[in-house]
Design an enzyme around this catalytic site. Structure first.
Site, PDB file in Angstrom:
ATOM      1  N   GLU A  98      -6.456  -4.022   6.532  1.00 22.21           N
ATOM      2  CA  GLU A  98      -5.394  -3.085   6.155  1.00 22.21           C
ATOM      3  C   GLU A  98      -4.210  -3.185   7.103  1.00 22.21           C
ATOM      4  OE1 GLU A  98      -6.202   1.387   5.795  1.00 22.21           O
ATOM      5  OE2 GLU A  98      -5.040   1.180   7.642  1.00 22.21           O
ATOM      6  N   ASP A 158      -7.770  -2.525  -1.132  1.00 18.81           N
ATOM      7  CA  ASP A 158      -6.383  -2.111  -0.892  1.00 18.81           C
ATOM      8  C   ASP A 158      -5.708  -3.067   0.079  1.00 18.81           C
ATOM      9  OD1 ASP A 158      -7.999  -1.168   1.264  1.00 18.81           O
ATOM     10  OD2 ASP A 158      -6.500   0.349   1.762  1.00 18.81           O
TER      11      ASP A 158
END
Length: 416
Positions: A98, A158
């Site tokens: 991330e 993500d």
């Protein structure tokens, strides 16, 4: 490995708020600082003009690299020479996929070709080589013997999508075919490894490769599906109907997850409806804050923007009443607890702008300290990232068009 979706990164997101927010003493001190800043802001009536302070317009009328103090301090404090972004608030000095994805995006926003290359090369050499299914490993950190290595080879979709998006946009904006090809390869791996045909729901991007489904149930994280990224991916693979459907699927997920206008960190599909996840509960916290952020940055011309903001009315309603967004929210009853952080305030700026909440913008801006104080405060990586997204958008350093493409201020004629 299969437990990652239950006890690994997810729990870190849900219950790591105290770590991310810093020590309780620093939180109490910052409460006084923020409250004082808010009082001064409201008293002086500076309002929206304060949002543009630090915008960094140079003599030529453009935004320059040296004029983004929040990003400059992020790089100076957290980026290692090899391109690895370190979360200094963690004992194992971890790097997550991330963080690398966000860092690559910010480097592109700042038109920093060299930094982008460093961060991507580190991901390629370390996370992709240590992951599985052609996807980056989500966690690189110090093990019990003091060795830095992949500690969890599972993926985080993500992060995978932010890395793929940044590569695709870098390829387009910098005319780098190698980045475009790498982005397409990674996105193809997302489609093949992380996308699932969920009974009764349709195609969905799962939160990761392993640990997010079982007999008769599927777990989702609403903040993992920014609609603008999904729109951009549909452009890349126009023949793939699954990507074309994904923005509407993301909206459906968010709408069904937020009955009181507040979205939870995690939600479960039981084959017929979205229900409170028995393991995670109805908590909305450090993951959920990003759902409001992504919604606020969605193009004003996107047809899904109005229903998306309507579904997420909770924070705006609360802030317009002169209250802060609590650190943790019981999304089924609209009851919150814990103090709002600077990172939350940064993430909420685009959302409140999209909601037309001028007073909310004033109050939240007053809670964000100047970048010169970040290190002294020990402001953690995640809060810095949320502030970078929020203030960078408000300062017109970038925007997203209706097809999900990133429009940076440095691009001629961009009008970001």
């Amino acid at each position: 490995m299969a437990q990652y979706g239950i006890t690994g990164r997810a729990v870190g997101a849900l219950w790591g708020a105290d770590r991310r927010a810093g020590s309780s003493m620093r939180t109490l001190v910052m409460s006084d600082v923020r409250n004082d800043a808010r009082r001064r802001l409201l008293k002086w009536g500076l309002g929206f003009s304060l949002l543009m302070q630090g915008r960094g317009v140079n003599a030529t009328g453009t935004l320059g690299a040296a004029d983004w103090p929040e990003w400059n301090d992020f790089v100076t404090s957290l980026l290692r020479p090899d391109g690895r972004i370190v979360d200094l608030a963690t004992a194992d000095q971890r790097t997550t996929s991330e963080a690398q994805g966000y860092g690559m995006f910010f480097a592109l926003v700042n038109n920093d070709v060299a930094l982008f290359a460093k961060m991507w090369n580190w991901v390629d050499a370390n996370l992709l080589s240590g992951g599985s299914g052609g996807l980056p490993a989500w966690l690189w950190a110090q093990d019990a013997d003091g060795v830095m290595r992949v500690l969890d080879a599972n993926s985080a979709s993500d992060a995978d999508m932010w890395i793929a998006y940044s590569l695709l946009e870098a390829g387009r904006l910098w005319h780098r075919m190698d980045y475009s090809e790498a982005g397409r390869r990674l996105l193809q791996s997302v489609a093949e490894q992380e996308m699932a045909a969920v009974p009764g729901l349709g195609p969905m991007v799962m939160p990761g490769l392993q640990g997010f489904s079982g007999p008769g149930w599927w777990r989702f994280n609403p903040s993992y599906m920014p609609l603008q990224l999904l729109r951009r991916f549909g452009l890349e693979f126009p023949a793939d109907a699954s990507w074309a459907r994904m923005p509407a699927q993301a909206l459906k997920l968010i709408q069904s997850s937020a009955p009181m206008g507040f979205v939870p960190d995690w939600i479960r599909w039981d084959g017929q409806a979205m229900i409170v996840d028995p393991d995670k509960g109805a908590l909305g916290s450090w993951d959920a804050i990003r759902t409001y952020l992504w919604a606020g940055m969605l193009a004003a011309t996107d047809p899904l923007r109005t229903p998306l903001l309507a579904a997420l009315h909770g924070p705006s309603d609360l802030i317009d009443k002169g209250r802060d967004l609590p650190e943790k929210m019981d999304t089924r009853h609209g009851i919150g607890f814990g103090m709002e952080s600077s990172g939350y305030a940064g993430a909420l700026l685009p959302y409140l702008l999209a909601c037309g909440s001028r007073s909310g913008l004033m109050a939240q801006q007053g809670m964000i300290p100047p970048a010169s104080q970040y290190r002294a405060m020990g402001l953690p990586y995640y809060q810095r990232a949320m502030i970078l997204f929020g203030t960078g958008f408000i300062q017109h350093r970038f925007r997203f068009d209706e097809e999900g493409r990133m429009v940076p201020a440095w691009c001629p004629g961009s009008r970001a």
